[in-house]
Motif scaffolding. Structure first.
Motif, PDB file in Angstrom:
ATOM      1  N   LEU A 203       0.706  -1.228   0.153  1.00 27.08           N
ATOM      2  CA  LEU A 203       0.044   0.099  -0.109  1.00 27.08           C
ATOM      3  C   LEU A 203       0.903   1.342  -0.073  1.00 27.08           C
ATOM      4  CD1 LEU A 203      -2.750  -0.915   2.726  1.00 27.08           C
ATOM      5  CD2 LEU A 203      -2.874  -1.218  -0.100  1.00 27.08           C
ATOM      6  N   ILE A 204       1.939   1.295   0.774  1.00 25.78           N
ATOM      7  CA  ILE A 204       2.992   2.445   0.733  1.00 25.78           C
ATOM      8  C   ILE A 204       3.275   2.507  -0.817  1.00 25.78           C
ATOM      9  CG2 ILE A 204       4.952   3.378   1.276  1.00 25.78           C
ATOM     10  CD1 ILE A 204       4.550   1.730   4.212  1.00 25.78           C
ATOM     11  N   THR A 214      -3.276  12.207  -2.504  1.00 25.17           N
ATOM     12  CA  THR A 214      -3.990  10.799  -1.813  1.00 25.17           C
ATOM     13  C   THR A 214      -3.112  10.556  -0.828  1.00 25.17           C
ATOM     14  OG1 THR A 214      -4.297   9.946  -4.070  1.00 25.17           O
ATOM     15  CG2 THR A 214      -4.205   8.318  -2.268  1.00 25.17           C
ATOM     16  N   GLN A 215      -4.061  10.250   0.404  1.00 29.73           N
ATOM     17  CA  GLN A 215      -3.331   9.894   1.745  1.00 29.73           C
ATOM     18  C   GLN A 215      -3.574   8.523   2.164  1.00 29.73           C
ATOM     19  OE1 GLN A 215      -3.543  12.632   4.947  1.00 29.73           O
ATOM     20  NE2 GLN A 215      -3.722  14.517   3.863  1.00 29.73           N
ATOM     21  N   LEU A 216      -2.485   7.871   2.794  1.00 34.14           N
ATOM     22  CA  LEU A 216      -2.816   6.464   3.296  1.00 34.14           C
ATOM     23  C   LEU A 216      -2.849   6.528   4.727  1.00 34.14           C
ATOM     24  CD1 LEU A 216      -3.027   3.396   2.965  1.00 34.14           C
ATOM     25  CD2 LEU A 216      -0.546   3.272   2.816  1.00 34.14           C
ATOM     26  N   LEU A 217      -3.842   6.240   5.501  1.00 30.61           N
ATOM     27  CA  LEU A 217      -3.864   6.060   6.901  1.00 30.61           C
ATOM     28  C   LEU A 217      -3.941   4.504   7.300  1.00 30.61           C
ATOM     29  CD1 LEU A 217      -6.486   8.860   7.884  1.00 30.61           C
ATOM     30  CD2 LEU A 217      -4.199   8.976   7.580  1.00 30.61           C
ATOM     31  N   ILE A 218      -2.870   4.260   8.103  1.00 34.62           N
ATOM     32  CA  ILE A 218      -2.596   3.043   8.733  1.00 34.62           C
ATOM     33  C   ILE A 218      -2.928   2.829  10.106  1.00 34.62           C
ATOM     34  CG2 ILE A 218      -1.075   1.028   9.121  1.00 34.62           C
ATOM     35  CD1 ILE A 218       0.511   2.376   6.589  1.00 34.62           C
ATOM     36  N   ALA A 219      -3.937   2.161  10.501  1.00 34.80           N
ATOM     37  CA  ALA A 219      -4.263   2.030  12.013  1.00 34.80           C
ATOM     38  C   ALA A 219      -4.345   0.567  12.307  1.00 34.80           C
ATOM     39  CB  ALA A 219      -6.061   2.086  12.119  1.00 34.80           C
ATOM     40  N   GLY A 220      -3.407   0.508  13.328  1.00 31.47           N
ATOM     41  CA  GLY A 220      -2.948  -0.936  13.958  1.00 31.47           C
ATOM     42  C   GLY A 220      -1.745  -1.028  14.534  1.00 31.47           C
ATOM     43  N   ASP A 221      -1.302  -2.008  14.903  1.00 26.38           N
ATOM     44  CA  ASP A 221      -0.115  -2.493  15.638  1.00 26.38           C
ATOM     45  C   ASP A 221       0.157  -3.860  15.298  1.00 26.38           C
ATOM     46  OD1 ASP A 221      -1.402  -3.816  17.521  1.00 26.38           O
ATOM     47  OD2 ASP A 221      -0.978  -2.205  19.370  1.00 26.38           O
ATOM     48  N   PRO A 236       9.152   8.202  -0.709  1.00 26.44           N
ATOM     49  CA  PRO A 236       8.825   9.414  -1.373  1.00 26.44           C
ATOM     50  C   PRO A 236       7.507  10.107  -1.011  1.00 26.44           C
ATOM     51  CG  PRO A 236       9.728   7.922  -2.926  1.00 26.44           C
ATOM     52  CD  PRO A 236       9.410   6.992  -1.819  1.00 26.44           C
ATOM     53  N   ALA A 237       6.572   9.144  -0.528  1.00 28.15           N
ATOM     54  CA  ALA A 237       5.195   9.813  -0.206  1.00 28.15           C
ATOM     55  C   ALA A 237       4.994   9.796   1.302  1.00 28.15           C
ATOM     56  CB  ALA A 237       4.011   8.652  -0.630  1.00 28.15           C
ATOM     57  N   THR A 238       6.409   9.909   1.953  1.00 28.19           N
ATOM     58  CA  THR A 238       6.326   9.915   3.377  1.00 28.19           C
ATOM     59  C   THR A 238       5.401  10.739   4.169  1.00 28.19           C
ATOM     60  OG1 THR A 238       7.762  10.052   5.427  1.00 28.19           O
ATOM     61  CG2 THR A 238       8.226  11.442   3.499  1.00 28.19           C
ATOM     62  N   GLY A 239       5.099  12.175   3.340  1.00 30.75           N
ATOM     63  CA  GLY A 239       4.180  13.019   4.111  1.00 30.75           C
ATOM     64  C   GLY A 239       2.544  12.586   3.904  1.00 30.75           C
ATOM     65  N   ARG A 240       2.514  11.727   3.017  1.00 31.57           N
ATOM     66  CA  ARG A 240       1.140  11.247   2.777  1.00 31.57           C
ATOM     67  C   ARG A 240       0.690   9.957   3.413  1.00 31.57           C
ATOM     68  NH1 ARG A 240       0.193  10.440  -2.439  1.00 31.57           N
ATOM     69  NH2 ARG A 240       2.471  10.247  -3.271  1.00 31.57           N
ATOM     70  N   VAL A 241       1.459   9.341   4.191  1.00 34.90           N
ATOM     71  CA  VAL A 241       1.407   7.937   4.778  1.00 34.90           C
ATOM     72  C   VAL A 241       1.612   8.202   6.441  1.00 34.90           C
ATOM     73  CG1 VAL A 241       2.241   5.415   4.839  1.00 34.90           C
ATOM     74  CG2 VAL A 241       2.559   6.838   2.699  1.00 34.90           C
ATOM     75  N   ARG A 242       0.465   7.762   7.062  1.00 35.16           N
ATOM     76  CA  ARG A 242       0.662   8.144   8.502  1.00 35.16           C
ATOM     77  C   ARG A 242      -0.099   6.910   9.275  1.00 35.16           C
ATOM     78  NH1 ARG A 242      -3.454  12.667   9.506  1.00 35.16           N
ATOM     79  NH2 ARG A 242      -3.061  12.184  11.524  1.00 35.16           N
ATOM     80  N   LEU A 243       0.840   6.617  10.462  1.00 35.84           N
ATOM     81  CA  LEU A 243       0.457   5.433  11.245  1.00 35.84           C
ATOM     82  C   LEU A 243      -0.150   6.099  12.328  1.00 35.84           C
ATOM     83  CD1 LEU A 243       2.801   4.182   9.391  1.00 35.84           C
ATOM     84  CD2 LEU A 243       3.406   2.868  11.224  1.00 35.84           C
ATOM     85  N   LEU A 244      -1.356   5.627  12.573  1.00 36.42           N
ATOM     86  CA  LEU A 244      -2.011   6.016  13.589  1.00 36.42           C
ATOM     87  C   LEU A 244      -2.154   5.135  14.940  1.00 36.42           C
ATOM     88  CD1 LEU A 244      -5.229   6.692  11.759  1.00 36.42           C
ATOM     89  CD2 LEU A 244      -3.833   8.362  11.924  1.00 36.42           C
ATOM     90  N   GLY A 245      -1.456   4.057  14.842  1.00 38.98           N
ATOM     91  CA  GLY A 245      -1.518   3.068  16.010  1.00 38.98           C
ATOM     92  C   GLY A 245      -2.722   2.657  16.318  1.00 38.98           C
ATOM     93  N   TRP A 246      -2.948   1.494  17.096  1.00 38.92           N
ATOM     94  CA  TRP A 246      -4.204   0.802  17.562  1.00 38.92           C
ATOM     95  C   TRP A 246      -5.182   1.919  17.559  1.00 38.92           C
ATOM     96  CZ3 TRP A 246      -5.632  -3.781  16.394  1.00 38.92           C
ATOM     97  CH2 TRP A 246      -6.920  -4.284  16.835  1.00 38.92           C
ATOM     98  N   GLN A 247      -6.409   1.680  16.908  1.00 44.33           N
ATOM     99  CA  GLN A 247      -7.792   2.300  17.267  1.00 44.33           C
ATOM    100  C   GLN A 247      -8.733   1.587  17.542  1.00 44.33           C
ATOM    101  OE1 GLN A 247      -7.695   6.010  16.377  1.00 44.33           O
ATOM    102  NE2 GLN A 247      -5.625   5.571  16.597  1.00 44.33           N
ATOM    103  N   ARG A 248      -9.143   1.503  18.827  1.00 48.96           N
ATOM    104  CA  ARG A 248     -10.291   0.598  19.351  1.00 48.96           C
ATOM    105  C   ARG A 248     -11.616   1.018  18.755  1.00 48.96           C
ATOM    106  NH1 ARG A 248     -11.501  -2.432  23.873  1.00 48.96           N
ATOM    107  NH2 ARG A 248     -13.801  -2.405  24.481  1.00 48.96           N
ATOM    108  N   ASP A 249     -11.761   2.201  18.288  1.00 49.39           N
ATOM    109  CA  ASP A 249     -13.002   2.669  17.507  1.00 49.39           C
ATOM    110  C   ASP A 249     -12.635   3.306  16.185  1.00 49.39           C
ATOM    111  OD1 ASP A 249     -15.384   3.666  16.531  1.00 49.39           O
ATOM    112  OD2 ASP A 249     -15.952   5.054  18.133  1.00 49.39           O
TER     113      ASP A 249
END
Length: 361
Positions: A203-204, A214-221, A236-249
């Protein structure tokens, strides 16, 4: 009826969370439930404890910790279940051995079409005679255990999948503001347990090929979290890929997203995909048997074959170019998944299997 649910671990992930939902559903129908794992206690253990559901752990330090089987036998003697229902190969083997030694009926389960750990199939075949049946939650999994594990068709029981009810949809602008996302961005979401088999690295690479909006949001651990974080930082897309950590909701993530992208190499019937479908979020997923089953002929989700990031980027382009078709696909998906959000209904089907197998012999 007193039932012991056993799984390899109770870390955050699809199978432990599904097992926790089953425990709640069984309790609602009057079944006395204890939930445990071969590993030390995990986050799901603590959540079950807080909800008043009895838990136990066997404290296995590794897959070769044979003493964990002895500790499991101690828990079985203490809890005195009428039935042990195990899930995943390590737990299945341990439950079969302990159940045989202590005279407790065992029913086992498979949660994924396993391709990475090829030793699972022969071990399942070797020990299958010690249980009274095998539960799966999809036709694709049923076909897999018959072919790979040598299970007899009449001893494989398909029960409905049970998915979590994601919170209410938020206003899109509110959800995006909460996540710091521009209103004009096209947002791809992924959620789950970070493991190499999930192919989040694909996906990255896909995001690198897509428009700058386009942005990619990754939720999990999970065990692959460090590697994915490093790949995202070096991309190269580092500013558009974010790791959100574990999201219960996941309701905020789903409300902000335009699509869920899910490129797993193997799966069972993935919770996250079904939750996104139930939420009304368009899904682009890998072309594997469980996802084909969810897609149906309509289709209810878009499938992509292979590991070429360009193919995934093209699928996202098609989705973005025809938002009306994407919305129609999501509506079909939402209708399809509606029955699977009722814990009592899915638990009732499981109880019927329990009654069938305990009446044998």
């Amino acid at each position: 009826m007193r039932v012991m649910l056993l799984v390899t671990d109770l870390e955050r992930g699809g199978t432990p969370l599904r097992l926790a939902r089953l425990a709640h559903g069984l309790r609602e129908l009057g079944v006395e439930v204890a939930v445990g794992c071969l590993a030390p206690p995990g986050p799901v253990s603590r959540e079950l404890d807080a909800d008043g559901i009895q838990t136990f752990a066997c404290g296995a330090g590794s897959a070769r910790d044979v003493a964990a089987i002895l500790r499991l036998a101690g828990h079985v003697r203490r809890i005195r279940p009428d039935l042990i229902h195990s899930t995943l190969t390590h737990a299945n083997v341990a439950a079969r051995l302990v159940g045989f030694l202590l005279g407790v009926p065992v029913i086992t389960s498979t949660a994924t079409i396993e391709m990475e750990r090829r030793w699972h199939a022969p071990v399942e075949r070797l020990t299958a005679f010690l249980d009274r049946g095998h539960i799966v939650n999809s036709a694709a999994l049923a076909a897999h255990v018959v072919q790979s594990f040598g299970r007899r068709v009449e001893n494989v029981f398909v029960t409905p999948p049970l998915i979590a009810t994601v919170g209410d949809r938020l206003d899109r602008s509110v959800a995006r503001a909460a996540l710091g996302i521009e209103p004009s961005a096209f947002v791809l979401a992924w959620a789950g347990r970070l493991d190499p088999v999930k192919r989040v690295d694909l996906l990255i690479r896909c995001t690198e090929l897509l428009e700058s909006s386009t942005q990619l949001l990754i939720a999990g651990d999970g065990p692959d979290c460090g590697r994915i974080a490093s790949l995202a930082a070096a991309s190269p897309a580092t500013g558009r890929v974010r790791l959100l950590g574990w999201q219960r909701d996941l309701s905020t993530l789903y409300s902000a997203a335009d699509a869920l992208v899910f490129p797993s190499r193997t799966e069972g019937l993935p919770n996250v995909v079904m939750e996104a479908m139930a939420f009304g979020l368009p899904v682009v997923a890998s072309d594997i048997p469980p996802h084909r089953e969810l897609a149906g002929d309509s289709p209810r989700l878009a499938l992509v074959g292979g590991e070429d990031a360009a193919d995934w980027a093209a699928a996202v382009h098609r989705l973005r170019a025809d938002l009306a078709a994407a919305a129609a696909m999501a509506l079909l998906a939402r209708r399809y998944t509606a029955p699977f959000q009722h814990a009592a209904c899915c638990a009732a089907a499981t109880i019927r299997v329990y009654e069938t197998v305990t009446s044998k012999r």
